[in-house]
Design a protein around this motif. Structure first.
Motif, PDB file in Angstrom:
ATOM      1  N   ARG A  25       0.829  -1.213   0.000  1.00 15.83           N
ATOM      2  CA  ARG A  25       0.000   0.000   0.000  1.00 15.83           C
ATOM      3  C   ARG A  25       0.857   1.253   0.000  1.00 15.83           C
ATOM      4  O   ARG A  25       0.471   2.284  -0.531  1.00 15.83           O
TER       5      ARG A  25
ATOM      6  N   ILE B 175      -3.532   4.400  -4.985  1.00 20.74           N
ATOM      7  CA  ILE B 175      -4.822   4.134  -5.620  1.00 20.74           C
ATOM      8  C   ILE B 175      -4.848   4.763  -7.012  1.00 20.74           C
ATOM      9  O   ILE B 175      -5.484   4.258  -7.925  1.00 20.74           O
TER      10      ILE B 175
ATOM     11  N   VAL C  75     -13.197   8.765  -5.187  1.00 19.86           N
ATOM     12  CA  VAL C  75     -11.854   8.340  -4.786  1.00 19.86           C
ATOM     13  C   VAL C  75     -11.147   9.492  -4.092  1.00 19.86           C
ATOM     14  O   VAL C  75     -11.242  10.639  -4.544  1.00 19.86           O
TER      15      VAL C  75
ATOM     16  N   ASN D 279      -5.933   7.306  -0.279  1.00 19.16           N
ATOM     17  CA  ASN D 279      -5.933   6.020  -0.977  1.00 19.16           C
ATOM     18  C   ASN D 279      -7.184   5.229  -0.626  1.00 19.16           C
ATOM     19  O   ASN D 279      -7.112   4.060  -0.233  1.00 19.16           O
TER      20      ASN D 279
ATOM     21  N   ASN E 156      -9.526   0.370   0.402  1.00 16.57           N
ATOM     22  CA  ASN E 156      -8.265   1.006   0.023  1.00 16.57           C
ATOM     23  C   ASN E 156      -7.864   0.531  -1.377  1.00 16.57           C
ATOM     24  O   ASN E 156      -8.628  -0.144  -2.067  1.00 16.57           O
ATOM     25  N   GLN E 157      -6.654   0.870  -1.781  1.00 14.06           N
ATOM     26  CA  GLN E 157      -6.236   0.554  -3.147  1.00 14.06           C
ATOM     27  C   GLN E 157      -6.140  -0.952  -3.420  1.00 14.06           C
ATOM     28  O   GLN E 157      -6.322  -1.385  -4.554  1.00 14.06           O
TER      29      GLN E 157
END
Ligand SMILES: [Zn+2]
Length: 106
Positions: free
Chosen positions: A15, A20, A58, A63, A75-76
Protein backbone atom coordinates in the motif's frame (compact mmCIF):
# COMPACT_ATOMS: atom_id res chain seq x y z
CA UNK A 1 0.71 -27.19 -1.77
CA UNK A 2 -1.77 -24.53 -2.90
CA UNK A 3 -1.00 -21.94 -0.28
CA UNK A 4 2.52 -20.97 -1.19
CA UNK A 5 3.78 -18.03 0.89
CA UNK A 6 0.19 -16.86 1.24
CA UNK A 7 0.57 -15.13 4.55
CA UNK A 8 3.88 -13.48 3.90
CA UNK A 9 2.93 -10.61 1.66
CA UNK A 10 3.39 -7.31 3.49
CA UNK A 11 0.16 -5.56 2.51
CA UNK A 12 1.16 -2.40 4.33
CA UNK A 13 4.31 -2.12 2.25
CA UNK A 14 2.41 -2.78 -0.97
CA UNK A 15 0.00 0.00 0.00
CA UNK A 16 2.93 2.33 0.63
CA UNK A 17 4.46 1.57 -2.77
CA UNK A 18 1.37 1.40 -4.95
CA UNK A 19 -1.14 4.25 -4.77
CA UNK A 20 -4.82 4.13 -5.62
CA UNK A 21 -4.02 6.51 -8.49
CA UNK A 22 -1.65 3.89 -9.95
CA UNK A 23 -4.33 1.21 -9.66
CA UNK A 24 -6.79 3.41 -11.54
CA UNK A 25 -4.11 4.26 -14.11
CA UNK A 26 -3.50 0.56 -14.77
CA UNK A 27 -7.12 0.06 -15.77
CA UNK A 28 -7.23 3.32 -17.74
CA UNK A 29 -9.76 4.99 -15.45
CA UNK A 30 -10.65 8.61 -16.20
CA UNK A 31 -12.58 10.61 -13.58
CA UNK A 32 -15.47 12.85 -14.59
CA UNK A 33 -14.63 15.52 -12.03
CA UNK A 34 -11.50 16.30 -10.04
CA UNK A 35 -11.57 18.48 -6.96
CA UNK A 36 -8.21 18.51 -5.19
CA UNK A 37 -7.45 14.91 -4.22
CA UNK A 38 -11.09 13.93 -4.76
CA UNK A 39 -12.08 12.15 -7.97
CA UNK A 40 -15.66 11.39 -8.95
CA UNK A 41 -16.96 9.45 -11.91
CA UNK A 42 -18.61 6.28 -13.18
CA UNK A 43 -17.91 3.20 -11.10
CA UNK A 44 -15.39 0.81 -12.70
CA UNK A 45 -16.51 -1.98 -10.37
CA UNK A 46 -20.26 -2.23 -11.02
CA UNK A 47 -19.73 -0.41 -14.34
CA UNK A 48 -22.15 2.51 -14.08
CA UNK A 49 -24.56 2.45 -16.99
CA UNK A 50 -24.15 6.20 -17.53
CA UNK A 51 -20.73 7.59 -18.45
CA UNK A 52 -21.85 10.76 -16.63
CA UNK A 53 -22.39 8.93 -13.36
CA UNK A 54 -20.52 10.33 -10.38
CA UNK A 55 -21.35 7.49 -8.02
CA UNK A 56 -17.71 6.46 -7.64
CA UNK A 57 -15.62 8.60 -5.32
CA UNK A 58 -11.85 8.34 -4.79
CA UNK A 59 -9.61 10.21 -2.40
CA UNK A 60 -6.05 10.09 -3.73
CA UNK A 61 -4.55 11.40 -0.49
CA UNK A 62 -6.20 8.77 1.67
CA UNK A 63 -5.93 6.02 -0.98
CA UNK A 64 -9.58 5.28 -0.38
CA UNK A 65 -12.60 4.78 -2.60
CA UNK A 66 -16.32 4.46 -2.15
CA UNK A 67 -19.19 3.84 -4.54
CA UNK A 68 -22.66 5.11 -3.72
CA UNK A 69 -24.13 2.80 -6.36
CA UNK A 70 -22.81 -0.62 -5.40
CA UNK A 71 -21.57 0.28 -1.88
CA UNK A 72 -18.05 -0.97 -2.63
CA UNK A 73 -15.39 0.77 -0.58
CA UNK A 74 -11.90 0.30 0.75
CA UNK A 75 -8.27 1.01 0.02
CA UNK A 76 -6.24 0.55 -3.15
CA UNK A 77 -5.80 -3.19 -2.59
CA UNK A 78 -9.54 -3.67 -2.17
CA UNK A 79 -10.01 -1.72 -5.40
CA UNK A 80 -7.35 -3.74 -7.25
CA UNK A 81 -9.00 -6.96 -6.02
CA UNK A 82 -12.42 -5.81 -7.29
CA UNK A 83 -11.06 -4.63 -10.64
CA UNK A 84 -8.83 -7.65 -11.28
CA UNK A 85 -11.44 -10.10 -9.98
CA UNK A 86 -8.93 -11.56 -7.52
CA UNK A 87 -8.58 -11.99 -3.79
CA UNK A 88 -6.80 -9.14 -2.01
CA UNK A 89 -3.75 -11.36 -1.63
CA UNK A 90 -3.62 -12.24 -5.33
CA UNK A 91 -4.39 -8.65 -6.30
CA UNK A 92 -1.44 -7.39 -4.22
CA UNK A 93 0.89 -9.73 -6.11
CA UNK A 94 -0.67 -8.88 -9.47
CA UNK A 95 -0.40 -5.17 -8.69
CA UNK A 96 3.30 -5.53 -7.88
CA UNK A 97 3.82 -7.52 -11.08
CA UNK A 98 2.12 -4.90 -13.23
CA UNK A 99 4.07 -2.08 -11.57
CA UNK A 100 7.37 -3.93 -11.80
CA UNK A 101 7.76 -4.19 -8.04
CA UNK A 102 9.07 -7.14 -6.08
CA UNK A 103 6.12 -8.26 -3.92
CA UNK A 104 7.29 -7.31 -0.41
CA UNK A 105 7.29 -10.19 2.03
CA UNK A 106 7.36 -10.13 5.80
ZN1 LIG B 1 -20.05 0.79 -7.91
Amino acid sequence: MHQRNNNFIDFELVRREASIEQVLELVGYKPLTVSGPQWRGPCPIHKSSSPRSRSFSVNLERNAFQCFGCSAKGNQLDLAAALFGLSVYEAAIELCRQLGLEPPTK
